[in-house]
Structures are given as C-alpha cells and as structure tokens.
Design an enzyme around this catalytic site. Sequence first.
Site, mmCIF file in Angstrom:
data_model
loop_
_atom_site.group_PDB
_atom_site.id
_atom_site.type_symbol
_atom_site.label_atom_id
_atom_site.label_comp_id
_atom_site.label_asym_id
_atom_site.label_seq_id
_atom_site.Cartn_x
_atom_site.Cartn_y
_atom_site.Cartn_z
ATOM 1 N N CYS A 1 -20.939 14.904 55.211
ATOM 2 C CA CYS A 1 -20.378 15.503 54.041
ATOM 3 C C CYS A 1 -19.617 14.321 52.826
ATOM 4 C CB CYS A 1 -19.858 16.576 54.447
ATOM 5 S SG CYS A 1 -19.715 17.713 52.895
ATOM 6 N N CYS B 1 -17.406 16.241 50.555
ATOM 7 C CA CYS B 1 -16.841 16.097 51.509
ATOM 8 C C CYS B 1 -15.681 15.002 51.479
ATOM 9 C CB CYS B 1 -16.890 16.775 52.815
ATOM 10 S SG CYS B 1 -17.559 18.108 53.418
#
Length: 99
Positions: free
Chosen positions: A24, A27
């Site tokens: 991600c 993230c």
Amino acid sequence: MKDSFGNIIDSKTPVLVDFYADWCGPCKMLAPILKQVKDELAENIKIIKIDVDKNQPLASKYQVRGVPTMILFKEGKQLWRQSGVLQKNDIINIINSHQ
C-alpha cells in the site's frame, strides 16, 4: 496475536493501531508521520502496526476494508477511526482530544 492484541488495547495509555499492507503506497507515506507522532507524544501514546494480510481475522473483526486505517483505543474501547493518510498535527490533535 489475538490474545496480546486485547491486552495491548486494554491499556490506560491511548493506543493508535495502524492497519496497513506492505503493498500500500499511502501506508508507506503514513509510516514516517506516525514515527513523528510517537517522537512528539512519547509515553503518552502507544502506536502499533498490524499487517492486514498477515492478520486477516483481526482486520475483519474491526471491519478494516481499506488501508491504511487508524483506530484509536483506550482501555479496550474504540474512540476514533479513520482510513487514509492524515498529517502529524491532525493525528496529535485527535489523540490529545481523547486523553
């Protein structure tokens, strides 16, 4: 992880849980921001990271549908949650408002 997770979020110190995934992009952007939050708040916050791919039952239990998702716990109660990246000052203000 399930048993220790319950013990961790049962703390009197607020616990910010970052549900993330290695793949991600947002993230990865959030990780250094959370480090800055921890550096600034020190012992007033615990921050733990949960990889949703390795902890699917836990992610499912807390209905994490997208990453990153941050959930703030204190004494086992969920106080706040949000998906996406927030800036350091926004996260600190949220944590401080739940002290």
